[in-house]
Design a protein around this motif. Structure first.
Motif, PDB file in Angstrom:
ATOM      1  N   GLY A  18      -3.665   3.442  -6.737  1.00  0.00           N
ATOM      2  CA  GLY A  18      -4.481   2.263  -6.448  1.00  0.00           C
ATOM      3  C   GLY A  18      -5.980   2.510  -6.528  1.00  0.00           C
ATOM      4  N   LEU A  19      -6.410   3.737  -6.243  1.00  0.00           N
ATOM      5  CA  LEU A  19      -7.834   4.053  -6.320  1.00  0.00           C
ATOM      6  C   LEU A  19      -8.389   3.707  -7.706  1.00  0.00           C
ATOM      7  CD1 LEU A  19     -10.406   5.452  -5.137  1.00  0.00           C
ATOM      8  CD2 LEU A  19      -9.498   7.597  -6.048  1.00  0.00           C
ATOM      9  N   VAL A  22      -8.824  -0.027  -8.160  1.00  0.00           N
ATOM     10  CA  VAL A  22      -9.979  -0.572  -7.458  1.00  0.00           C
ATOM     11  C   VAL A  22     -11.261  -0.274  -8.233  1.00  0.00           C
ATOM     12  CG1 VAL A  22     -11.393  -0.366  -5.367  1.00  0.00           C
ATOM     13  CG2 VAL A  22      -8.899  -0.450  -5.193  1.00  0.00           C
ATOM     14  N   HIS A 146     -10.055   5.432   0.870  1.00  0.00           N
ATOM     15  CA  HIS A 146      -8.857   4.785   0.310  1.00  0.00           C
ATOM     16  C   HIS A 146      -7.602   5.434   0.869  1.00  0.00           C
ATOM     17  CE1 HIS A 146     -10.991   2.414  -2.819  1.00  0.00           C
ATOM     18  NE2 HIS A 146     -11.901   3.327  -2.586  1.00  0.00           N
ATOM     19  N   ASN A 147      -7.732   6.670   1.278  1.00  0.00           N
ATOM     20  CA  ASN A 147      -6.578   7.373   1.835  1.00  0.00           C
ATOM     21  C   ASN A 147      -7.060   8.583   2.622  1.00  0.00           C
ATOM     22  OD1 ASN A 147      -4.212   8.760   2.369  1.00  0.00           O
ATOM     23  ND2 ASN A 147      -3.262   8.075   0.474  1.00  0.00           N
ATOM     24  N   VAL A 197     -10.181   0.120   3.261  1.00  0.00           N
ATOM     25  CA  VAL A 197      -9.795  -0.972   2.377  1.00  0.00           C
ATOM     26  C   VAL A 197      -8.976  -2.090   3.032  1.00  0.00           C
ATOM     27  CG1 VAL A 197     -10.128   0.276   0.222  1.00  0.00           C
ATOM     28  CG2 VAL A 197      -8.004   0.590   1.500  1.00  0.00           C
ATOM     29  N   ASN A 232      -9.167  -5.006  -0.066  1.00  0.00           N
ATOM     30  CA  ASN A 232      -9.158  -4.988  -1.531  1.00  0.00           C
ATOM     31  C   ASN A 232      -8.666  -6.314  -2.071  1.00  0.00           C
ATOM     32  OD1 ASN A 232      -9.979  -2.343  -1.919  1.00  0.00           O
ATOM     33  ND2 ASN A 232      -7.879  -1.537  -1.995  1.00  0.00           N
ATOM     34  N   ARG A 280       3.936   5.452  -5.836  1.00  0.00           N
ATOM     35  CA  ARG A 280       3.834   6.901  -5.846  1.00  0.00           C
ATOM     36  C   ARG A 280       4.966   7.396  -4.960  1.00  0.00           C
ATOM     37  NH1 ARG A 280      -0.171   8.970  -2.984  1.00  0.00           N
ATOM     38  NH2 ARG A 280      -0.973   6.977  -2.265  1.00  0.00           N
ATOM     39  N   GLN A 284       3.882   9.260   2.454  1.00  0.00           N
ATOM     40  CA  GLN A 284       3.149   8.069   2.905  1.00  0.00           C
ATOM     41  C   GLN A 284       3.929   6.787   2.647  1.00  0.00           C
ATOM     42  OE1 GLN A 284      -0.465   7.319   0.677  1.00  0.00           O
ATOM     43  NE2 GLN A 284      -0.573   5.208   1.329  1.00  0.00           N
ATOM     44  N   LYS A 285       4.601   6.740   1.513  1.00  0.00           N
ATOM     45  CA  LYS A 285       5.202   5.486   1.055  1.00  0.00           C
ATOM     46  C   LYS A 285       6.573   5.224   1.673  1.00  0.00           C
ATOM     47  CE  LYS A 285       1.738   4.517  -1.697  1.00  0.00           C
ATOM     48  NZ  LYS A 285       0.898   3.317  -1.530  1.00  0.00           N
ATOM     49  N   GLU A 354      -0.615   2.535   5.181  1.00  0.00           N
ATOM     50  CA  GLU A 354      -1.005   1.905   3.923  1.00  0.00           C
ATOM     51  C   GLU A 354      -2.418   1.360   4.053  1.00  0.00           C
ATOM     52  OE1 GLU A 354      -0.704   2.023   0.568  1.00  0.00           O
ATOM     53  OE2 GLU A 354       1.436   1.817   1.016  1.00  0.00           O
ATOM     54  N   PRO A 355      -3.401   2.120   3.578  1.00  0.00           N
ATOM     55  CA  PRO A 355      -4.797   1.678   3.714  1.00  0.00           C
ATOM     56  C   PRO A 355      -5.003   0.248   3.235  1.00  0.00           C
ATOM     57  CG  PRO A 355      -4.718   3.947   2.976  1.00  0.00           C
ATOM     58  CD  PRO A 355      -3.291   3.463   3.000  1.00  0.00           C
ATOM     59  N   CYS A 356      -4.528  -0.069   2.055  1.00  0.00           N
ATOM     60  CA  CYS A 356      -4.474  -1.483   1.658  1.00  0.00           C
ATOM     61  C   CYS A 356      -3.138  -1.758   0.991  1.00  0.00           C
ATOM     62  CB  CYS A 356      -5.616  -1.875   0.717  1.00  0.00           C
ATOM     63  SG  CYS A 356      -5.471  -3.611   0.267  1.00  0.00           S
ATOM     64  N   GLY A 357      -2.887  -1.067  -0.138  1.00  0.00           N
ATOM     65  CA  GLY A 357      -1.689  -1.357  -0.912  1.00  0.00           C
ATOM     66  C   GLY A 357      -1.992  -2.500  -1.861  1.00  0.00           C
ATOM     67  N   LEU A 358      -1.590  -2.339  -3.104  1.00  0.00           N
ATOM     68  CA  LEU A 358      -1.814  -3.388  -4.095  1.00  0.00           C
ATOM     69  C   LEU A 358      -0.493  -4.028  -4.514  1.00  0.00           C
ATOM     70  CD1 LEU A 358      -4.354  -1.365  -6.274  1.00  0.00           C
ATOM     71  CD2 LEU A 358      -4.916  -3.186  -4.682  1.00  0.00           C
TER      72      LEU A 358
HETATM   73  C1  GLC Z   1      -4.825   4.390  -1.928  1.00  0.00           C
HETATM   74  C2  GLC Z   1      -4.066   3.822  -0.734  1.00  0.00           C
HETATM   75  C3  GLC Z   1      -3.670   2.369  -0.970  1.00  0.00           C
HETATM   76  C4  GLC Z   1      -4.872   1.564  -1.440  1.00  0.00           C
HETATM   77  C5  GLC Z   1      -5.531   2.234  -2.651  1.00  0.00           C
HETATM   78  C6  GLC Z   1      -6.754   1.493  -3.151  1.00  0.00           C
HETATM   79  O1  GLC Z   1      -3.967   4.539  -3.008  1.00  0.00           O
HETATM   80  O2  GLC Z   1      -2.915   4.590  -0.462  1.00  0.00           O
HETATM   81  O3  GLC Z   1      -3.164   1.803   0.201  1.00  0.00           O
HETATM   82  O4  GLC Z   1      -4.457   0.273  -1.807  1.00  0.00           O
HETATM   83  O5  GLC Z   1      -5.915   3.535  -2.311  1.00  0.00           O
HETATM   84  O6  GLC Z   1      -7.716   1.295  -2.149  1.00  0.00           O
END
Ligand code: GLC
Length: 447
Positions: A18-19, A22, A146-147, A197, A232, A280, A284-285, A354-358
């Motif tokens: 996801g990084l 973004v 992001h993580n 995020v 995000n 991934r 974490q997931k 999950e900081p954000c998750g897309l």
């Molecule tokens: C990392 C985090 C995810 C987030 C992404 C983009 O991959 O695990 O939760 O959405 O960064 O910020």
């Protein structure tokens, strides 16, 4: 407003998760809103794209450094070439040393190109040292987590000479962390503003359960008003079921069925509903929870998993793939990801954090109802009356939520109403991009 983003991946040139997404979408949206935006990232040997070399020179302590440039969506991308990045793949066991070299190269390169920004915005630990150097040079700095799990730690005695930082920074108030250099901490300590995020994750990381040992530092940042959560967005052009070239496009729940058939044919699945996973493969997931739930899940679902990462999780999923109702494809596969989002009925994300998750946002947009653990950005993006949420990171809690979803699926009217509402949610980047720009303006208005 001139802003430079610094990060270790940027889609479509380099990406592991996801990084990278973004770093494609946020800069483009900020450029659309009128900002002057540059993204700086390593020039990996396996970069997708061919930058034009725009600079080559000596950086003290590093030897020869090259810079390549590409422009896309109104954004200038600069790729820094260093000997340590001349090998395949993004990440390696010696990353702390490699990203220290990167972290020392970025400021001299920007100065040589006359590209000193109003604000330098670093992302994740790989950019932590850049933020430290920028702050020490008197630049304004922002840093986004992001993580928090990946921190860039290495024995300080060995690593201090890699950083180019002054001696006084190697203290517990600075970049030292239990005898190690910690580059995530470098970003936290030296950035004027730290964001993460999602608002929920911003709160969670001030607790021992989610703080990964850095909760003390994060509590202090929060008390000082230097920590916030900015949710995000999603690149809604790249992820649009109405126009997606990788699927049978659709604009309403009814149009989705054809995509289910495509997925069934591709993997030889039967008529049972499809539960999709694109992730991934990491602790974490919560993929281990999913694997443990498979004996029950396959009774009433087909399960399609796409993802790469942890070798043990990969092996366990390969072991399951013999089952007629389980399909597993290992690795990254953009087109297949689109087919899964479009073809599945529900989408599982049992994340431990999950900081954000897309993926859950993509799933909602594709009318694929997410089954998510209540944590971080999943709380902030999946309404409880559209998706299915569960609290505990256990196999039983996941299985219960899947059971609930499966029962709800029998009620076609209810399910389609959830799909329809989910497909209409707005996850555009504009709000977040404006939020970051306001934060930069705030940084520029204070000294
Ligand atoms: C990392 C985090 C995810 C987030 C992404 C983009 O991959 O695990 O939760 O959405 O960064 O910020």
């Amino acid at each position: 407003m001139r802003v430079v983003h610094v990060a270790s991946e940027v889609f479509p040139f380099s990406r592991s998760g996801g990084l990278g997404d973004v770093l494609a979408a946020l800069p483009a949206e900020q450029a659309r809103l009128g900002a002057n935006v540059t993204v700086v990232s390593p020039w990996y040997a396996t970069l997708s794209g061919t930058p034009q070399e725009v600079w080559r020179g000596e950086v003290p302590g590093l030897g020869p450094v090259g810079v390549g440039e590409l422009r896309a969506s109104g954004v200038r991308f600069l790729f820094v070439s260093l000997p340590a990045f001349e090998r395949p793949g993004l990440y390696h066991p010696d990353d702390v040393e490699r990203f220290c070299a990167f972290g020392r190269a970025v400021l001299p390169v920007l100065q040589a190109l006359g590209a000193v920004p109003d604000v330098l915005h670093g992302h994740d630990w790989q950019a932590g040292l850049v933020v430290a150097h920028a702050h020490l040079a008197g630049w304004r700095t922002a840093f986004t987590i992001h993580n928090l799990q990946y921190q860039g730690r290495w024995n300080l005695a060995e690593a201090r000479t890699w950083t180019g930082l002054p001696d006084w920074t190697f203290s517990p108030e600075g970049v030292e962390f239990y005898g190690d250099l910690n580059l995530m901490k470098a970003g936290l300590v030296f950035a004027e503003q730290v964001t993460t995020v999602s608002p929920t994750y911003a709160r969670e990381i001030t607790t021992p359960q989610y703080g990964e040992g850095l909760e003390g530092v994060l509590i202090r940042l929060a008390l000082e008003g230097r920590l916030s959560g900015i949710l995000n967005g999603l690149d809604q052009d790249r992820w649009n079921p109405r126009t997606d070239p990788d699927i049978r496009p659709y604009a309403d729940p009814a149009g989705k069925a054809a995509n289910g058939s495509v997925l069934r044919a591709e993997f030889g699945l039967d008529d049972a509903p499809i539960l999709g996973v694109v992730s991934r493969l990491a602790n974490q997931k919560g993929i281990d929870l999913l694997i443990e739930a498979l004996p029950e899940l396959v009774e009433r679902w087909n399960v399609v998993v796409l993802g790469g990462g942890d070798p043990l999780l990969t092996a366990a999923l390969h072991g399951w793939a013999y089952h007629p109702r389980v399909a597993f494809v290992s690795g990254l596969n953009e087109a297949l990801a689109h087919r899964i989002y479009a073809g599945a009925d529900a989408f599982a994300m049992p994340s431990r954090f999950e900081p954000c998750g897309l993926s859950q946002m993509i799933a909602l947009r594709y009318g694929t109802l997410p089954i998510v653990r209540e944590t971080g950005g999943l709380v902030d993006t999946v309404p409880g009356d559209m998706g299915f949420r569960f609290a505990d990171a256990t196999t039983e809690a996941l299985a219960t939520a899947c059971r609930d979803a499966r029962t709800t699926l029998e009620d076609v009217v209810e399910w389609q109403s959830r799909m329809k509402r989910g497909m209409e949610l707005d996850f555009s980047w504009e709000g977040s991009a404006r939020h970051y720009l306001a934060l930069y303006r705030h940084l520029c208005s204070v000294n």
